[in-house]
Enzyme design. Sequence first.
Site, mmCIF file in Angstrom:
data_model
loop_
_atom_site.group_PDB
_atom_site.id
_atom_site.type_symbol
_atom_site.label_atom_id
_atom_site.label_comp_id
_atom_site.label_asym_id
_atom_site.label_seq_id
_atom_site.Cartn_x
_atom_site.Cartn_y
_atom_site.Cartn_z
ATOM 1 N N TYR A 170 -27.197 -21.150 14.242
ATOM 2 C CA TYR A 170 -25.687 -21.078 14.193
ATOM 3 C C TYR A 170 -25.112 -21.010 15.674
ATOM 4 O O TYR A 170 -25.250 -20.026 16.309
ATOM 5 C CB TYR A 170 -25.122 -19.904 13.404
ATOM 6 N N HIS A 209 -35.479 -20.246 6.760
ATOM 7 C CA HIS A 209 -34.140 -20.908 6.696
ATOM 8 C C HIS A 209 -34.028 -22.223 5.942
ATOM 9 O O HIS A 209 -34.239 -23.257 6.359
ATOM 10 C CB HIS A 209 -33.433 -21.006 8.073
ATOM 11 N N SER A 264 -34.305 -17.959 2.578
ATOM 12 C CA SER A 264 -32.814 -18.342 2.048
ATOM 13 C C SER A 264 -33.446 -19.998 1.508
ATOM 14 O O SER A 264 -33.918 -20.516 2.099
ATOM 15 C CB SER A 264 -32.061 -18.847 3.367
ATOM 16 N N TRP A 277 -21.931 -17.421 9.968
ATOM 17 C CA TRP A 277 -22.096 -18.990 10.124
ATOM 18 C C TRP A 277 -20.850 -19.652 11.088
ATOM 19 O O TRP A 277 -21.042 -20.045 11.861
ATOM 20 C CB TRP A 277 -22.599 -19.990 9.070
ATOM 21 N N ASP A 314 -24.972 -11.193 8.282
ATOM 22 C CA ASP A 314 -25.994 -12.360 8.037
ATOM 23 C C ASP A 314 -25.787 -13.506 9.051
ATOM 24 O O ASP A 314 -24.715 -14.008 9.053
ATOM 25 C CB ASP A 314 -26.001 -12.919 6.497
#
Length: 327
Positions: free
Chosen positions: A56, A121, A152, A21, A51
């Site tokens: 991002y 997500h 997630s 991220w 990940d």
Amino acid sequence: MRYRTLGRTGWKVSEISFGAWAIGGTWGKVDDRESLAALHRAIDLGVNFIDTADVYGDGHSERLVGQLVRERSETIRVATKAGRRLSPHTADGYNKRNLTGFIERSLRNLRTDCLDLVQLHCPPTDVYYRPEVFEALDDIVRAGKIRYYGVSVERVEEAIKAIEYPHVQSVQIIFNMFRHRPAELFFAEAKKRKVGILARVPLASGLLTGKMTRRTQFSPDDHRKFNRQGEAFDRGETFSGVDYDTGLKAVEELKRLVPNGATMTQFALRWILMHDAVTCAIPGAKHPDQAEQNIRASSLPRLSRATMVKVEAIYSKYIRQQVHHRW
């Protein structure tokens, strides 16, 4: 580096992996050369799982990770995410057409013909009550676009609901010294169903590094500046939902428990790894030395029972009331 099996995939992944991220955006200034150097250093030291997500840096993180994979000969498993590009971000948007579009974009960003692991997500809770969403993912697997899928989540209840679907291989959830609740019920259920757990935000947005103070300044494009009350996305994503000053007080007490020869960061990561239901923790790193320091947590000795009890006591004293029943 030690390795753990991810769900029912058969993959052995590094128990300290790499969260990408920060190298994409919303964490302040970032330099691509430094980011790639951090990624390469992580691989040098045994990391084989990364990940990322399509949002991002609007795909920038995926493109950097794709570049890394092309430059290395090792087998590197890449997990990405889909869904947060929706605007508005609604349950109705989680349909086969949109998911296929997001996945096609990630394939281009990562320059591959099949994604290793795609995670929904942090979708709205209602998505977990729509079997057709998971049927759509099954169709995309059969089409050869993705190998496996997971989710997630923001909340423990979402995680428990998600693993009712038989092909969910992994759940990514916030779990750290400031977020204990996932271990109470969800971990046992995940182990029973052989579902992998990715511990995200493992350092509570940096609070658990022990390097922050009341004088620490964050740039305007850093979510630790602009999302403390959930102004842009779920408040729990920033400092794990903990009030900043309260978190600092808790960290001061946690520092007294750090084992000899370890840093606060390594202590916090080793605490996560004490839970055998966890497949890996995914701390971020914007510099090679950060990556190396994170990875050293894997080689620390196990924490004592007395230390684990003291961490729980500090959590109960400072943190529990703020976060325990919210997520």
